[in-house]
Design an enzyme around this catalytic site. Structure first.
Site, PDB file in Angstrom:
ATOM      1  N   ARG A 163       0.818  -1.223   0.000  1.00  0.00           N
ATOM      2  CA  ARG A 163       0.000   0.000   0.000  1.00  0.00           C
ATOM      3  C   ARG A 163       0.844   1.261   0.000  1.00  0.00           C
ATOM      4  O   ARG A 163       0.333   2.367  -0.115  1.00  0.00           O
ATOM      5  CB  ARG A 163      -0.907   0.030   1.237  1.00  0.00           C
ATOM      6  N   GLY A 164       2.140   1.116   0.154  1.00  0.00           N
ATOM      7  CA  GLY A 164       3.024   2.288   0.210  1.00  0.00           C
ATOM      8  C   GLY A 164       3.232   2.895  -1.174  1.00  0.00           C
ATOM      9  O   GLY A 164       2.862   2.295  -2.181  1.00  0.00           O
ATOM     10  N   THR A 178      13.980  -0.716   0.718  1.00  0.00           N
ATOM     11  CA  THR A 178      13.849  -0.094   2.035  1.00  0.00           C
ATOM     12  C   THR A 178      15.215   0.446   2.449  1.00  0.00           C
ATOM     13  O   THR A 178      16.230  -0.235   2.288  1.00  0.00           O
ATOM     14  CB  THR A 178      13.353  -1.162   3.045  1.00  0.00           C
ATOM     15  N   ALA A 200      19.267  -1.840  -2.679  1.00  0.00           N
ATOM     16  CA  ALA A 200      19.591  -0.655  -3.495  1.00  0.00           C
ATOM     17  C   ALA A 200      18.953   0.566  -2.855  1.00  0.00           C
ATOM     18  O   ALA A 200      17.726   0.671  -2.825  1.00  0.00           O
ATOM     19  CB  ALA A 200      19.085  -0.845  -4.915  1.00  0.00           C
ATOM     20  N   HIS A 216      13.705  15.278  -0.036  1.00  0.00           N
ATOM     21  CA  HIS A 216      12.684  14.231  -0.107  1.00  0.00           C
ATOM     22  C   HIS A 216      11.358  14.727   0.457  1.00  0.00           C
ATOM     23  O   HIS A 216      11.328  15.710   1.210  1.00  0.00           O
ATOM     24  CB  HIS A 216      13.126  12.983   0.679  1.00  0.00           C
ATOM     25  N   LYS A 275       9.256  10.811   4.678  1.00  0.00           N
ATOM     26  CA  LYS A 275      10.440   9.949   4.756  1.00  0.00           C
ATOM     27  C   LYS A 275      10.920   9.871   6.202  1.00  0.00           C
ATOM     28  O   LYS A 275      11.010  10.896   6.889  1.00  0.00           O
ATOM     29  CB  LYS A 275      11.555  10.503   3.838  1.00  0.00           C
TER      30      LYS A 275
HETATM   31  P1  NAP Z   1       5.461   4.496   2.496  1.00  0.00           P
HETATM   32  O1  NAP Z   1       4.602   5.160   1.472  1.00  0.00           O
HETATM   33  O2  NAP Z   1       5.433   4.960   3.904  1.00  0.00           O
HETATM   34  O3  NAP Z   1       5.095   2.924   2.466  1.00  0.00           O
HETATM   35  C1  NAP Z   1       5.602   1.968   3.326  1.00  0.00           C
HETATM   36  C2  NAP Z   1       4.553   0.859   3.418  1.00  0.00           C
HETATM   37  O4  NAP Z   1       5.109  -0.249   4.123  1.00  0.00           O
HETATM   38  C3  NAP Z   1       3.292   1.291   4.170  1.00  0.00           C
HETATM   39  O5  NAP Z   1       2.150   0.834   3.477  1.00  0.00           O
HETATM   40  C4  NAP Z   1       3.456   0.589   5.518  1.00  0.00           C
HETATM   41  O6  NAP Z   1       2.218   0.270   6.114  1.00  0.00           O
HETATM   42  C5  NAP Z   1       4.157  -0.673   5.072  1.00  0.00           C
HETATM   43  N1  NAP Z   1       4.864  -1.337   6.160  1.00  0.00           N
HETATM   44  C6  NAP Z   1       5.533  -0.791   7.201  1.00  0.00           C
HETATM   45  N2  NAP Z   1       6.052  -1.750   7.969  1.00  0.00           N
HETATM   46  C7  NAP Z   1       5.710  -2.921   7.415  1.00  0.00           C
HETATM   47  C8  NAP Z   1       5.918  -4.280   7.754  1.00  0.00           C
HETATM   48  N3  NAP Z   1       6.643  -4.616   8.823  1.00  0.00           N
HETATM   49  N4  NAP Z   1       5.429  -5.236   6.942  1.00  0.00           N
HETATM   50  C9  NAP Z   1       4.722  -4.914   5.845  1.00  0.00           C
HETATM   51  N5  NAP Z   1       4.455  -3.650   5.471  1.00  0.00           N
HETATM   52  C10 NAP Z   1       4.944  -2.675   6.258  1.00  0.00           C
HETATM   53  O7  NAP Z   1       6.996   4.513   2.053  1.00  0.00           O
HETATM   54  P2  NAP Z   1       7.589   4.520   0.577  1.00  0.00           P
HETATM   55  O8  NAP Z   1       7.766   5.934   0.113  1.00  0.00           O
HETATM   56  O9  NAP Z   1       6.832   3.577  -0.276  1.00  0.00           O
HETATM   57  O10 NAP Z   1       9.045   3.945   0.870  1.00  0.00           O
HETATM   58  C11 NAP Z   1       9.217   2.633   1.375  1.00  0.00           C
HETATM   59  C12 NAP Z   1      10.711   2.428   1.642  1.00  0.00           C
HETATM   60  O11 NAP Z   1      11.430   2.523   0.403  1.00  0.00           O
HETATM   61  C13 NAP Z   1      11.348   3.475   2.571  1.00  0.00           C
HETATM   62  O12 NAP Z   1      12.341   2.872   3.345  1.00  0.00           O
HETATM   63  C14 NAP Z   1      11.960   4.479   1.593  1.00  0.00           C
HETATM   64  O13 NAP Z   1      13.054   5.186   2.154  1.00  0.00           O
HETATM   65  C15 NAP Z   1      12.422   3.536   0.511  1.00  0.00           C
HETATM   66  N6  NAP Z   1      12.584   4.100  -0.829  1.00  0.00           N
HETATM   67  C16 NAP Z   1      13.511   3.506  -1.605  1.00  0.00           C
HETATM   68  C17 NAP Z   1      13.692   3.924  -2.905  1.00  0.00           C
HETATM   69  C18 NAP Z   1      14.710   3.215  -3.737  1.00  0.00           C
HETATM   70  O14 NAP Z   1      14.863   3.536  -4.936  1.00  0.00           O
HETATM   71  N7  NAP Z   1      15.432   2.247  -3.179  1.00  0.00           N
HETATM   72  C19 NAP Z   1      12.931   4.977  -3.415  1.00  0.00           C
HETATM   73  C20 NAP Z   1      11.950   5.555  -2.605  1.00  0.00           C
HETATM   74  C21 NAP Z   1      11.781   5.104  -1.304  1.00  0.00           C
HETATM   75  P3  NAP Z   1       1.633   1.264   7.300  1.00  0.00           P
HETATM   76  O15 NAP Z   1       1.422   2.564   6.628  1.00  0.00           O
HETATM   77  O16 NAP Z   1       0.404   0.558   7.752  1.00  0.00           O
HETATM   78  O17 NAP Z   1       2.710   1.295   8.346  1.00  0.00           O
END
Ligand code: NAP
Length: 266
Positions: free
Chosen positions: A12-13, A100, A125, A155, A159
């Protein structure tokens, strides 16, 4: 392997939604299940935005791996969970592709040891955008000639970790190309704590968090009478998905942990 069987954690993220879309639109990939923090026992198709994606949701990753035959975990959750999720994947012979952020150098060393002991490929990554990988590589090239550098990463304000994984990775790559060097005036003081940003081997990293932003970074080099700015902007999270797809293909071919997509993109 003809069909890659995948679980997406964090569907859902912002990133997870794009990953679900990418997996379901890729012929060679099959989405088997999703791991979410809520909605245990429901189908993804019952949640908004996942029409027709009829796969089960688990809140317990171990149970998900026990009940399904999985090749790859795509983890896009929250910094505190990335390491734990990788350990569960290793225990179950599943190859993790992790976007992550928030891993320390110690975490990466420990996880690499486990990956090698078990002979399981893994990719972490901090940035899956190909343009960001080029930004890091170009920055490493520039640092050889212009060793004074400051990094400004920007960002969205949801974040959780700062500085970004990309900024830290950029600083690590730059530090391989230059001698450690304290920058700025030797007698400089901070009138407000943090004014000069975080210190990475003398390089300063500044983190901006604002609504409206996605993921952006400038690497500014200063030399005598000149500056050079290398800048990358992700303006849509779809920018990360070609890199995630590349990593899924690559993780099936390796038996160690690779940290950074730059080791895969030639
Ligand atoms: P986000 O919109 O906050 O989404 C994170 C999702 O993960 C939420 O739906 C959250 O649910 C869920 N979640 C949290 N803990 C969990 C668990 N233990 N098990 C299953 N689901 C869980 O964040 P995002 O922007 O998508 O980013 C996610 C991650 O990717 C972050 O660490 C961010 O820094 C990273 N990121 C990486 C890149 C890359 O290129 N590598 C790019 C952008 C972001 P709840 O809302 O219910 O807690």
């Amino acid at each position: 392997m003809s069909e890659v069987k995948i679980v997406v954690a964090g569907p859902r993220g912002n990133m997870g939604k794009e990953a679900v879309k990418m997996v379901t639109n890729t012929e060679a990939f099959t989405l088997i299940a999703a791991v979410d923090s809520k909605h245990d026992g429901m189908k993804l198709s019952e949640l908004d935005g996942f029409h027709g994606i009829d796969v089960p949701i688990y809140t317990d990753m171990q149970q998900c791996f026990e009940e399904n035959d999985i090749d790859v975990l795509i983890d896009l959750t929250a910094p505190t969970f990335g390491k734990k999720h990788m350990q569960i994947a290793f225990e179950n012979g599943v190859r993790p592709v992790v976007g992550t952020t928030g891993f320390t150098e110690e975490d990466i060393t420990e996880l690499r040891t486990t990956a090698e002991e078990k002979g399981i490929g893994a990719i972490i990554a901090p940035n899956f955008a190909i343009g960001a990988i080029l930004m890091m590589k170009f920055s490493q090239m520039a640092a050889k000639y212009l060793p004074d550098v400051e990094i400004i990463e920007r960002h969205h304000d949801r974040k959780l970790d700062a500085p970004s994984g990309t900024a830290v990775k950029t600083a690590q790559l730059i530090s391989e190309a230059r001698e450690q060097k304290a920058q700025g005036h030797p007698d400089e003081t901070e009138e407000l704590a943090g004014a000069r940003g975080a210190d990475f081997e003398g390089m300063r990293i500044h983190s901006v968090r604002l609504p409206g932003l996605v993921a952006h970074q400038e690497v500014i080099f200063g030399g005598v009478g000149q500056t050079l700015t290398i800048r990358h902007d992700s303006i849509d999270r779809a920018s990360f998905m070609p890199g995630v797809k590349l990593a899924v293909d690559a993780v099936l071919q390796i038996d160690t942990l690779v940290y950074g997509l730059e080791h895969i993109v030639e």
